[in-house]
Scaffold this motif. Structure first.
Motif, PDB file in Angstrom:
ATOM      1  N   THR A   1      33.087  17.942  82.736  1.00  0.00           N
ATOM      2  CA  THR A   1      33.591  17.531  81.429  1.00  0.00           C
ATOM      3  C   THR A   1      33.259  16.058  81.202  1.00  0.00           C
ATOM      4  O   THR A   1      32.879  15.336  82.132  1.00  0.00           O
ATOM      5  CB  THR A   1      35.106  17.756  81.333  1.00  0.00           C
TER       6      THR A   1
ATOM      7  N   THR B   1      39.848  33.755  86.142  1.00  0.00           N
ATOM      8  CA  THR B   1      38.601  33.086  85.743  1.00  0.00           C
ATOM      9  C   THR B   1      38.361  33.158  84.236  1.00  0.00           C
ATOM     10  O   THR B   1      37.949  32.177  83.617  1.00  0.00           O
ATOM     11  CB  THR B   1      37.405  33.696  86.496  1.00  0.00           C
ATOM     12  N   LYS B   2      38.623  34.325  83.665  1.00  0.00           N
ATOM     13  CA  LYS B   2      38.407  34.473  82.221  1.00  0.00           C
ATOM     14  C   LYS B   2      39.347  33.571  81.438  1.00  0.00           C
ATOM     15  O   LYS B   2      38.947  32.925  80.460  1.00  0.00           O
ATOM     16  CB  LYS B   2      38.624  35.941  81.821  1.00  0.00           C
TER      17      LYS B   2
ATOM     18  N   THR C   1      38.097  29.982  81.744  1.00  0.00           N
ATOM     19  CA  THR C   1      36.912  29.768  80.902  1.00  0.00           C
ATOM     20  C   THR C   1      37.294  29.631  79.438  1.00  0.00           C
ATOM     21  O   THR C   1      36.817  28.728  78.733  1.00  0.00           O
ATOM     22  CB  THR C   1      35.921  30.933  81.080  1.00  0.00           C
ATOM     23  N   ASN C   2      38.154  30.521  78.950  1.00  0.00           N
ATOM     24  CA  ASN C   2      38.563  30.489  77.541  1.00  0.00           C
ATOM     25  C   ASN C   2      39.330  29.220  77.204  1.00  0.00           C
ATOM     26  O   ASN C   2      39.151  28.637  76.127  1.00  0.00           O
ATOM     27  CB  ASN C   2      39.408  31.715  77.209  1.00  0.00           C
ATOM     28  N   SER C   3      40.193  28.782  78.123  1.00  0.00           N
ATOM     29  CA  SER C   3      41.005  27.595  77.819  1.00  0.00           C
ATOM     30  C   SER C   3      40.169  26.314  77.820  1.00  0.00           C
ATOM     31  O   SER C   3      40.512  25.339  77.144  1.00  0.00           O
ATOM     32  CB  SER C   3      42.154  27.471  78.826  1.00  0.00           C
ATOM     33  N   LEU C   4      39.049  26.306  78.581  1.00  0.00           N
ATOM     34  CA  LEU C   4      38.230  25.094  78.676  1.00  0.00           C
ATOM     35  C   LEU C   4      36.924  25.169  77.890  1.00  0.00           C
ATOM     36  O   LEU C   4      36.087  24.263  77.989  1.00  0.00           O
ATOM     37  CB  LEU C   4      37.904  24.813  80.154  1.00  0.00           C
ATOM     38  N   LYS C   5      36.749  26.231  77.110  1.00  0.00           N
ATOM     39  CA  LYS C   5      35.449  26.433  76.448  1.00  0.00           C
ATOM     40  C   LYS C   5      35.079  25.311  75.480  1.00  0.00           C
ATOM     41  O   LYS C   5      33.890  25.052  75.247  1.00  0.00           O
ATOM     42  CB  LYS C   5      35.426  27.776  75.736  1.00  0.00           C
ATOM     43  N   ASP C   6      36.063  24.625  74.901  1.00  0.00           N
ATOM     44  CA  ASP C   6      35.766  23.561  73.936  1.00  0.00           C
ATOM     45  C   ASP C   6      35.740  22.174  74.574  1.00  0.00           C
ATOM     46  O   ASP C   6      35.432  21.188  73.901  1.00  0.00           O
ATOM     47  CB  ASP C   6      36.806  23.563  72.811  1.00  0.00           C
ATOM     48  N   SER C   7      36.093  22.087  75.864  1.00  0.00           N
ATOM     49  CA  SER C   7      36.204  20.759  76.471  1.00  0.00           C
ATOM     50  C   SER C   7      35.453  20.603  77.786  1.00  0.00           C
ATOM     51  O   SER C   7      35.382  19.492  78.317  1.00  0.00           O
ATOM     52  CB  SER C   7      37.689  20.421  76.711  1.00  0.00           C
TER      53      SER C   7
ATOM     54  N   VAL D   1      32.387  22.595  80.814  1.00  0.00           N
ATOM     55  CA  VAL D   1      31.512  23.682  81.258  1.00  0.00           C
ATOM     56  C   VAL D   1      32.022  24.145  82.621  1.00  0.00           C
ATOM     57  O   VAL D   1      32.279  23.319  83.508  1.00  0.00           O
ATOM     58  CB  VAL D   1      30.047  23.211  81.373  1.00  0.00           C
TER      59      VAL D   1
END
Length: 695
Positions: free
Chosen positions: A8, A279-280, A283-289, A291
């Motif tokens: 990030t 994991t899903k 990924t969804n919670s960090l998708k905008d902030s 990789v």
């Protein structure tokens, strides 16, 4: 378990940390391939400060009897975790400063009291000596000393011509040492490391003892008042203290994430383990902030050791505390907790069958659990829950055995004196298990005579053979999960083959369940006939099976011997001669001895059940004699001496025998069962999380 790498920007790192805390399933670790060698040094420094503040707050809460639990929320306009950490370490410092003086006074008083108690212990053996030491030590003709000696020191002093007058007190000897002037008593004492008893101004030990006792009593009074003052003040700030504690715990975890992160000019790299099922969500919670990249660790052969997460229902999680005494399961191992949830309480109940004693143990366990909650001790709470489960099973076995604080309450004098003309106990007719049902199960109870003992021995050995066989199966499964196929073929499979015959022996009775015991006795007789050529052969196919089982064990031991030779030669590089000898000792001789001892070890279930019954039987009989051997049970129950004897007997059974049974239960699991399949070399999964509400 999956290893996650999170990249990030510096601007988004605080948001990423917040989301990881809320997720509660991420354990940070040092990056395997770091983007640089630079770290957030402020986070590492503040982490140490936070841990120190948390420890001090816990001491304050324990001293003031405030429940050690986090409360409150952490809602800040500025979501800079390092800045927030500075704010609340400062807040914790304010709490610390407010109570510093009072806590220091309490600690100073406790230290003085502890020091005085050590002096009191030293004076205890001489507290009745009321002659001033000045007079004793200033004798014109003799050198005299009072001291505490051990046996060796006494013998050495006597060899050197000194007179020693002493008496034994536990493992030491308070003594008066006498020698003629000029014989070098002081030098001898120094040489032998003996400390001469001395008091302030050489007053008498009795006077010094009284002075110290008075001082300790005074300190206890002042200490009580100071603790009361602390409790009253701290309870006024209870919400503030618990809220700060909760915030510091959350900040500690946030700093743990940041302290392990690596930074470059523009990016921050965070790495660690996350539950595969999460994991899903991550990924969804960090998708905008950020990789996120995942890597699945291999089951075996890697240098890294992923943490172990065992997802257990909350109700049985306490049994994990017993497992952790042995060690945390590796990430490839089957956790033995599900195995333990059945076997541990069952074995405890079989060794401790008494409804009354089980109820007392249950009450103690509930109290112990509440005490653990008050002290915020997870280990105490978990141990108490294990006791609760075990006491419930003990209550069930006690109902089946018709025992309630011994034989009098149910069987009465009829059972105690083995005479049907005497009265039964007050619970006889209202007991959940009727006499008719009890008579049907009596042949398998160890307290029903010789037949019951024989049957119980066989049932105990059947249970042991089942558990040992299942343990060996689990050992095979774990080795397959570990993908260590060489170890599987050379060690685990031979062990499984060795522990299969006992299961066949003690399951053989099920071929004719109505004659279960006789069937097994015939098979054991056939084994004895084949090995020792004594007695008579077993009838028909039973003798064939007996012969086959002996040959099976012999071949399995030879297989195990060969496996040990190969392991020693290949991995420990020993010579062929040493490998053959050591392999025989470990793989054949020792394995054969362990086969017998492990199976026979389960007879302790019978032994402790009998011991429990007859300890209470003996105290009940003594109570009966103390009442004058009456024909009425009421005369026993109203006699103070009889009641005192029966109560003492039950307290001994609950406290001492209950503890021994618990320890023996653990021993059966740790040595007989776990050694067949469980290594316990892993590390527990400790994800970061939030302890208070976050925005």
């Amino acid at each position: 378990m999956v290893r996650a790498e999170i990249i990030t920007t510096k601007d988004n790192v605080n948001e990423v940390v917040s989301k990881l805390l809320k997720l509660g399933t991420f354990e940070p670790d040092d990056p395997k391939v770091p983007i640089s060698q630079n770290r957030l040094e402020d986070a590492r420094r503040i982490l140490g400060e936070i841990n120190d503040k948390i420890a001090r707050l816990i001491l304050l809460m324990e001293a003031s009897e405030i429940a050690v639990e986090p409360k409150g929320n952490l809602k800040q306009d500025k979501q800079d975790w390092i800045e927030i950490a500075r704010i609340y370490t400062s807040e914790a410092s304010k709490i610390e400063e407010k109570y510093r003086e009072l806590l220091e006074e309490i600690q100073k008083l406790k230290s003085e009291r502890d020091s005085l108690k050590l002096k009191l212990d030293e004076l205890e053996p001489f507290k009745d000596v009321d002659i001033d030491l000045k007079k004793i030590y200033a004798n014109t003709y003799f050198d005299v000393a009072l001291a505490i000696l051990n046996r060796q020191q006494i013998e050495e002093l006597k060899k050197r011509g000194f007179e020693v007058i002493s008496y034994q007190s536990n493992n030491f000897y308070p003594s008066l040492i006498i020698g003629l002037k000029g014989t070098g008593l002081n030098e001898t004492l120094k040489e032998l490391g003996i400390k001469r008893l001395e008091t302030q101004d050489l007053v008498s030990p009795s006077q010094q003892y009284k002075t110290i006792m008075d001082r300790i009593n005074y300190i206890d009074g002042v200490l009580g008042a100071k603790r009361k003052e602390l409790r009253e003040k701290a309870n006024e700030d209870k919400e503030w203290i618990q809220s700060t504690y909760g915030k510091l715990l959350t900040l500690r975890d946030s700093m743990l994430v940041l302290s392990k992160a690596k930074i470059s000019d523009y990016f921050i790299q965070i790495e660690g383990y996350v539950l595969e099922k999460s994991t899903k969500q991550l990924t969804n919670s960090l998708k905008d902030s950020a990789v996120v990249v995942y890597e699945y660790p291999k089951r075996f052969g890697e240098q890294e050791e992923p943490p172990t997460y065992v997802n257990l229902p909350k109700s049985i999680r306490p049994l994990e505390s017993i497992i952790e005494l042995y060690g945390t399961p590796s990430y490839w191992e089957i956790s033995p907790t599900l195995f333990l949830i059945i076997t541990f309480p069952l074995i405890f109940g079989l060794m401790f069958p008494d409804l009354g004693n089980a109820i007392i143990l249950l009450i103690f366990a509930v109290w112990f659990h509440n005490y653990g909650k008050k002290r915020n001790s997870e280990s105490i709470r978990y141990l108490s829950l294990v006791l609760i489960y075990s006491s419930i099973i003990a209550a069930i076995t006690g109902i089946l055995a018709r025992e309630f604080f011994g034989p009098l309450a149910v069987g009465g004098l009829r059972e105690l004196l083995n005479n049907p003309s005497y009265p039964v106990g007050p619970l006889y007719n209202i007991w959940p298990i009727s006499e008719s049902v009890y008579e049907k199960i009596a042949p398998i109870l160890p307290t029903s005579g010789e037949t019951g003992i024989v049957n119980t021995i066989i049932i105990s050995l059947l249970l042991g053979s089942i558990l040992l066989f299942v343990s060996s199966i689990l050992g095979v499964i774990n080795t397959i999960k570990k993908k260590d196929y060489e170890y599987l073929v050379l060690d685990r499979l031979p062990l499984l083959l060795i522990y299969t015959p006992p299961l066949i022996v003690f399951s053989y009775g099920f071929t004719n369940i109505s004659n279960y015991t006789l069937q097994i006795q015939e098979l054991l007789g056939g084994i004895e006939y084949f090995i020792f050529h004594s007695g008579s052969p077993a009838p028909g196919t039973t003798q064939i099976l007996a012969t086959s089982l002996v040959i099976w064990v012999e071949l399995a031991l030879i297989y195990n011997w060969i496996g040990k030779i190969i392991i020693l030669r290949k991995h420990e590089k020993v010579s062929i001669g040493n490998a053959i000898v050591t392999g025989f000792i470990e793989g054949a001789f020792e394995a054969g001895i362990l086969l017998l001892s492990n199976v026979i070890s389960f007879i302790r279930i019978l032994i402790f059940a009998i011991a429990h019954y007859y300890i209470l039987f003996a105290f009940s009989f003594m109570g009966y004699l103390a009442a004058g051997s009456p024909n009425s049970l009421l005369a026993v129950f109203i006699n103070p001496a009889s009641i005192a004897i029966i109560i003492v007997g039950n307290l001994l059974a609950i406290a001492l025998e209950g503890l021994v049974v618990f320890i023996q239960d653990m021993r059966l699991h740790f040595y007989e069962m776990f050694s067949k399949f469980y290594e316990g070399r892993g590390r527990k999964f400790n994800p970061v999380k939030t302890y208070v509400e976050l925005p």
